[in-house]
Motif scaffolding. Structure first.
Motif, PDB file in Angstrom:
ATOM      1  N   ASP A 140       0.813  -1.212   0.000  1.00  0.00           N
ATOM      2  CA  ASP A 140       0.000   0.000   0.000  1.00  0.00           C
ATOM      3  C   ASP A 140       0.849   1.266   0.000  1.00  0.00           C
ATOM      4  N   PHE A 141       1.859   1.326   0.846  1.00  0.00           N
ATOM      5  CA  PHE A 141       2.699   2.527   0.952  1.00  0.00           C
ATOM      6  C   PHE A 141       3.357   2.848  -0.384  1.00  0.00           C
ATOM      7  N   ILE A 142       3.876   1.807  -1.050  1.00  0.00           N
ATOM      8  CA  ILE A 142       4.514   2.004  -2.352  1.00  0.00           C
ATOM      9  C   ILE A 142       3.492   2.479  -3.371  1.00  0.00           C
ATOM     10  N   ILE A 143       2.303   1.901  -3.331  1.00  0.00           N
ATOM     11  CA  ILE A 143       1.257   2.265  -4.304  1.00  0.00           C
ATOM     12  C   ILE A 143       0.781   3.692  -4.078  1.00  0.00           C
ATOM     13  N   SER A 158       4.764  20.498   4.535  1.00  0.00           N
ATOM     14  CA  SER A 158       4.928  19.160   5.109  1.00  0.00           C
ATOM     15  C   SER A 158       5.643  18.207   4.174  1.00  0.00           C
ATOM     16  N   GLY A 159       5.532  18.459   2.875  1.00  0.00           N
ATOM     17  CA  GLY A 159       6.004  17.480   1.906  1.00  0.00           C
ATOM     18  C   GLY A 159       4.972  16.381   1.716  1.00  0.00           C
ATOM     19  N   PRO A 160       5.256  15.388   0.882  1.00  0.00           N
ATOM     20  CA  PRO A 160       4.269  14.340   0.603  1.00  0.00           C
ATOM     21  C   PRO A 160       3.963  13.507   1.843  1.00  0.00           C
ATOM     22  N   LEU A 161       2.697  13.143   2.004  1.00  0.00           N
ATOM     23  CA  LEU A 161       2.251  12.333   3.142  1.00  0.00           C
ATOM     24  C   LEU A 161       1.374  11.192   2.655  1.00  0.00           C
ATOM     25  N   LYS A 162       1.443  10.070   3.327  1.00  0.00           N
ATOM     26  CA  LYS A 162       0.517   8.976   3.022  1.00  0.00           C
ATOM     27  C   LYS A 162      -0.777   9.179   3.799  1.00  0.00           C
ATOM     28  N   VAL A 163      -1.845   8.598   3.317  1.00  0.00           N
ATOM     29  CA  VAL A 163      -3.111   8.593   4.051  1.00  0.00           C
ATOM     30  C   VAL A 163      -2.938   7.713   5.282  1.00  0.00           C
ATOM     31  N   GLY A 164      -3.643   8.029   6.358  1.00  0.00           N
ATOM     32  CA  GLY A 164      -3.428   7.359   7.634  1.00  0.00           C
ATOM     33  C   GLY A 164      -3.885   5.919   7.718  1.00  0.00           C
ATOM     34  N   VAL A 165      -4.646   5.439   6.746  1.00  0.00           N
ATOM     35  CA  VAL A 165      -4.979   4.019   6.648  1.00  0.00           C
ATOM     36  C   VAL A 165      -4.473   3.515   5.305  1.00  0.00           C
ATOM     37  N   ALA A 166      -4.436   2.183   5.148  1.00  0.00           N
ATOM     38  CA  ALA A 166      -3.936   1.595   3.896  1.00  0.00           C
ATOM     39  C   ALA A 166      -5.011   1.711   2.819  1.00  0.00           C
ATOM     40  N   ILE A 167      -5.207   2.939   2.356  1.00  0.00           N
ATOM     41  CA  ILE A 167      -6.347   3.249   1.496  1.00  0.00           C
ATOM     42  C   ILE A 167      -6.278   2.545   0.148  1.00  0.00           C
ATOM     43  N   SER A 168      -5.080   2.311  -0.386  1.00  0.00           N
ATOM     44  CA  SER A 168      -4.972   1.601  -1.657  1.00  0.00           C
ATOM     45  C   SER A 168      -5.476   0.171  -1.523  1.00  0.00           C
ATOM     46  N   ASP A 169      -5.174  -0.466  -0.397  1.00  0.00           N
ATOM     47  CA  ASP A 169      -5.678  -1.806  -0.132  1.00  0.00           C
ATOM     48  C   ASP A 169      -7.199  -1.810  -0.011  1.00  0.00           C
ATOM     49  N   ILE A 170      -7.732  -0.840   0.721  1.00  0.00           N
ATOM     50  CA  ILE A 170      -9.181  -0.785   0.922  1.00  0.00           C
ATOM     51  C   ILE A 170      -9.899  -0.557  -0.405  1.00  0.00           C
ATOM     52  N   LEU A 171      -9.397   0.377  -1.210  1.00  0.00           N
ATOM     53  CA  LEU A 171     -10.000   0.630  -2.520  1.00  0.00           C
ATOM     54  C   LEU A 171      -9.953  -0.625  -3.385  1.00  0.00           C
ATOM     55  N   THR A 172      -8.835  -1.333  -3.351  1.00  0.00           N
ATOM     56  CA  THR A 172      -8.700  -2.547  -4.149  1.00  0.00           C
ATOM     57  C   THR A 172      -9.691  -3.609  -3.677  1.00  0.00           C
ATOM     58  N   GLY A 173      -9.873  -3.719  -2.366  1.00  0.00           N
ATOM     59  CA  GLY A 173     -10.858  -4.653  -1.843  1.00  0.00           C
ATOM     60  C   GLY A 173     -12.261  -4.321  -2.311  1.00  0.00           C
ATOM     61  N   LEU A 174     -12.597  -3.037  -2.314  1.00  0.00           N
ATOM     62  CA  LEU A 174     -13.921  -2.619  -2.783  1.00  0.00           C
ATOM     63  C   LEU A 174     -14.104  -2.894  -4.272  1.00  0.00           C
ATOM     64  N   TYR A 175     -13.108  -2.528  -5.084  1.00  0.00           N
ATOM     65  CA  TYR A 175     -13.197  -2.798  -6.515  1.00  0.00           C
ATOM     66  C   TYR A 175     -13.294  -4.300  -6.781  1.00  0.00           C
ATOM     67  N   SER A 176     -12.581  -5.104  -5.992  1.00  0.00           N
ATOM     68  CA  SER A 176     -12.637  -6.554  -6.171  1.00  0.00           C
ATOM     69  C   SER A 176     -14.041  -7.073  -5.893  1.00  0.00           C
TER      70      SER A 176
END
Length: 395
Positions: A140-143, A158-176
């Motif tokens: 997720d972090f890499i994605i 601040s510079g670039p920041l990741k979202v506080g949850v693994a949002i790429s994983d969650i989105l992928t789960g929903l799309y799946s």
């Protein structure tokens, strides 16, 4: 009561978050989800802690309810033979193995189709089945970084920041889950299964939505705006006398009401602020005016005033405050669940509210292999067969 998907069996070979989150959604809707792990339990999130509830990790508990769990040594020929027997009796297979693993085991798309022409195979990988990155692992972090999300999250300071949850994983789960349900519906007409190729990168790029469209239409690379909105002003965080809050003004009528509440009645008539495009051009000057007034009252006072005026707003709740919120409680978003090892635990409820076939939490997140004997018995294995398999460490 019959559940929406109670006639569907899902064979879940996935682990960590995207796949398990998808199958939890399907399980909540009534499917018979059979989670397959290596003997002893091979989903890494079982050890991702603290915190733990009597040895059960909070991370694993978040995405694995409404499933039965079995163990199989898929590196062994006998373990794969049992898996193939389960595939014959299932509707969906979902997995997130590295590219090429399923083919190495004789479980590629063609082989699955030969075993069960109606099987729906959902493959979740970091980058999909084709392209120059197809062999790379996906995290997720890499994605979030590769998929552009971090470049627009945070501020210039601040510079670039990741979202506080693994949002790429969650989105992928929903799309799946969406893809699987679409394939099930199509199968009702064609009586044929199909394969679904889902990648974390595709899911993240798709979720850039308006930011992606802004770039594709204008050709301008978007900047990090922190808590500001690229297309709407004012739509951001403001400091109050005792903290912070967000105000989201979506149209000119709301903007006029906001200015009246802030005792700035002349501002909406000023040409540089009268329309949203003009407010974007003069963002800094406008926000300075509004901020000075908003600092004069507390967050609670402003939320009451703005709510009464029909102006969208809200406090910045901590996670503790979220689960104490009366609206969250009234929507059943916290559920007490009995677990054989962890005792009574609290889990997040489902956002899916179906009127005739409501979501029900029927099963606790399972222990490793908790239902192995039960599932094998259902497909014809005797007690002696199961003892032999245990002796050989196949299950």
């Amino acid at each position: 009561m019959t559940k929406a998907l109670s006639n569907i069996r899902v064979l879940d070979l996935s682990r960590v978050l995207a796949g398990p989150y998808c199958t939890m959604i399907l399980g909540d809707l009534g499917t018979d989800v059979i989670k397959v792990e290596a003997p002893g339990g091979s989903d890494e999130t079982r050890q991702w802690g603290p915190p733990y509830a009597n040895g059960e990790s909070a991370y694993f508990l978040c995405a694995n309810r409404n499933k039965r769990a079995i163990t199989l040594d898929l590196k062994s020929e006998e373990g794969r033979r049992i898996l193939k027997e389960l595939i014959v009796k299932s509707d969906v297979v979902i997995e997130n193995f590295k590219h090429g693993t399923m083919k190495k085991w004789g479980l590629d798309e063609e082989s699955l189709n030969e075993l069960n022409p109606k099987i729906i195979h959902c493959s979740i990988t970091g980058f999909g089945k084709n392209g120059p990155y197809k062999h790379l692992p996906g995290y997720d972090f890499i994605i979030q970084a590769l998929g552009g999300l971090m470049s627009i999250t945070g501020s210039e300071e601040s510079g670039p920041l990741k979202v506080g949850v693994a949002i790429s994983d969650i989105l992928t789960g929903l799309y799946s889950a969406i893809g699987i349900l679409a394939a099930i519906n199509e199968r009702n007409q064609s009586h044929e299964g199909q394969s679904i190729d889902i990648s974390l990168l595709d899911s993240q790029v798709s979720a850039l939505v308006n930011v992606a469209s802004n770039y594709l239409i204008s050709g301008r690379n978007p900047k990090r705006l922190g808590n500001e909105h690229p297309n709407i002003v004012p739509y951001q965080l403001f400091n109050t006398s005792d903290g912070e809050m967000v105000i989201a003004v979506g149209n000119d009528r709301q903007f006029t009401r906001l200015c009246n509440v802030l005792e700035l009645p002349k501002v909406p008539a000023a040409p540089k602020f009268s329309t949203n495009p003009n407010r974007i051009q003069n963002r800094d000057q406008l926000i300075a005016l509004l901020s000075e007034r908003i600092k004069q009252k507390t967050t609670k006072e402003w939320c009451k005033i703005l709510d009464d005026s029909g102006i969208p707003c809200g406090p910045i709740n901590s996670i503790k405050e979220v689960f104490e919120d009366p609206q969250v409680k009234s929507r059943g978003m916290v559920i007490d669940l009995e677990h054989p090892k962890a005792g009574t635990i609290k889990v997040v409820g489902s956002p899916l509210k179906l009127s005739r076939t409501p979501v029900e939490v029927r099963r606790h997140p399972p222990l490793p292999g908790e239902h192995t004997e039960e599932v094998l018995n259902e497909i014809g294995y005797t007690l002696n067969d199961i003892k032999d398999l245990k002796h050989k460490n196949i299950i």
